[in-house]
Design an enzyme around this catalytic site. Sequence first.
Site, PDB file in Angstrom:
ATOM      1  N   GLY A  81      72.404  -4.629  49.302  1.00  0.00           N
ATOM      2  CA  GLY A  81      72.431  -5.609  48.224  1.00  0.00           C
ATOM      3  C   GLY A  81      71.677  -5.157  46.988  1.00  0.00           C
ATOM      4  O   GLY A  81      70.931  -4.179  47.003  1.00  0.00           O
ATOM      5  N   THR A  82      71.872  -5.915  45.911  1.00  0.00           N
ATOM      6  CA  THR A  82      71.298  -5.535  44.617  1.00  0.00           C
ATOM      7  C   THR A  82      69.775  -5.619  44.591  1.00  0.00           C
ATOM      8  O   THR A  82      69.116  -4.831  43.906  1.00  0.00           O
ATOM      9  CB  THR A  82      71.883  -6.420  43.509  1.00  0.00           C
ATOM     10  OG1 THR A  82      71.804  -7.790  43.916  1.00  0.00           O
ATOM     11  CG2 THR A  82      73.340  -6.071  43.248  1.00  0.00           C
ATOM     12  N   HIS A 336     104.808  28.774  13.148  1.00  0.00           N
ATOM     13  CA  HIS A 336     105.623  28.229  14.233  1.00  0.00           C
ATOM     14  C   HIS A 336     105.748  29.186  15.414  1.00  0.00           C
ATOM     15  O   HIS A 336     105.744  30.394  15.268  1.00  0.00           O
ATOM     16  CB  HIS A 336     107.040  27.867  13.738  1.00  0.00           C
ATOM     17  CG  HIS A 336     107.492  28.655  12.563  1.00  0.00           C
ATOM     18  ND1 HIS A 336     107.777  28.080  11.354  1.00  0.00           N
ATOM     19  CD2 HIS A 336     107.670  29.980  12.383  1.00  0.00           C
ATOM     20  CE1 HIS A 336     108.133  29.017  10.487  1.00  0.00           C
ATOM     21  NE2 HIS A 336     108.075  30.175  11.096  1.00  0.00           N
TER      22      HIS A 336
END
Length: 429
Positions: A81-82, A336
Amino acid sequence: MKTSILILAAGLGTRIKSQKPKVLQELCQKSMILHILKKAFALSDDVSVVLSHQKERVEKEILEYFPKTQILEQDLQNYPGTAGALSGFEPKNERVLILCGDMPLVEQTSLEALLGNNAKLNLAVFKARDPKSYGRVVIKNDSVEKIVEFKDANTQEKEINTCNAGVYVIDSRLLKELLPLIDNNNAAKEYYLTDIVKLAKEKDVMIKAVFVDEDEFMGINDKFELSIAENFMQKKIKKYWMQQGVIFHLPQSTFIGADVEFVGECEVYENVRIEGKSKIINSIIKSSSVIENSIVENSDVGPLAHLRPNCELKNTHIGNFVECKNAKLNTVKAGHLSYLGDCEIDSGTNIGCGTITCNYDGVKKHKTIIGKNVFVGSDTQFIAPVKIEDEVIIAAGSTVSINVEKGALFINRAGHKMIKDYYYKKFQK
């Protein structure tokens, strides 16, 4: 008042469905944990990150970019958990700013506003368009009464659309006092940091709700939310550069990396992608071009051109279907359909259509050096390593495998053969 910052980044992130840890998922070519660390170190020199899942991998990336970060490890088995993430955290300063590692869109100015309130406990909250599984915040008389996790909310509480952003500012002494009182008496058997609100309320602590923007404080849990966040960040990046004077044509079709820099008057056409630490100075980037970790100064690139890493262009024109890699071009025209890799080309030189620097021998790369005022005819191959001195003409169709001295004309073609009336012999009887 000085602040210590703690970033929570220990979760498994299963919904992101990736072998890469959630906080290392990228937005605009930078992992989300690095986005939040940049904001954190702008506010404090005491920054800690709590890790667990693939700790070594995440720690390596963090310390590569922010070596002063303090790394903590959460014991998920015993303290999930936090709130469990804070076990072992010792702040050095008078208060603590607690952030989430999956919240990369948060702006420094918003965090400064949160820190500007002097309450002992400040909680970032927002009005959710769709509250989903966010924790609900009950507010009474401008003070937070409690936070209810979605899993534990009753039907009435689930109707509340004021939600917890997961960002806190708390007095360090209050945190130290309340943290040991948090238990895991809930449906998930986890230690919730949100319970600190209930405990603070029991001690008559004023808890200030600070309303923030929902989009800015969004947490990222899956690839869909990751795409939403990146789109949001792209808009912010381009808005910033447009306010600095850059012109974007159809900006929603372009991609600009988080570390890209524009200087002076620049113009970017549709479907352009500019990546890495590219720097564009007083230049025009035309449609459908890609630029990677390159510097473009007083030049125009595209349409449909590709600058791969380590190109440096100055006063140069790169046209359609030209690819450059590790190339330094100063006052050069390559109109090109050419490949210019591992080369240096000096001022006044014109590169004809179909020119290739053959830089790889199957084992290692080699360099092509072309001097000033060189005219390179179409369909030329330079077999590196090779050096072309100033004021040389390379005839069309040549394969150049030797150094060419100043002022020379170089021609290398197979002998010609013409068989008269062959067409009629072959097709007419």
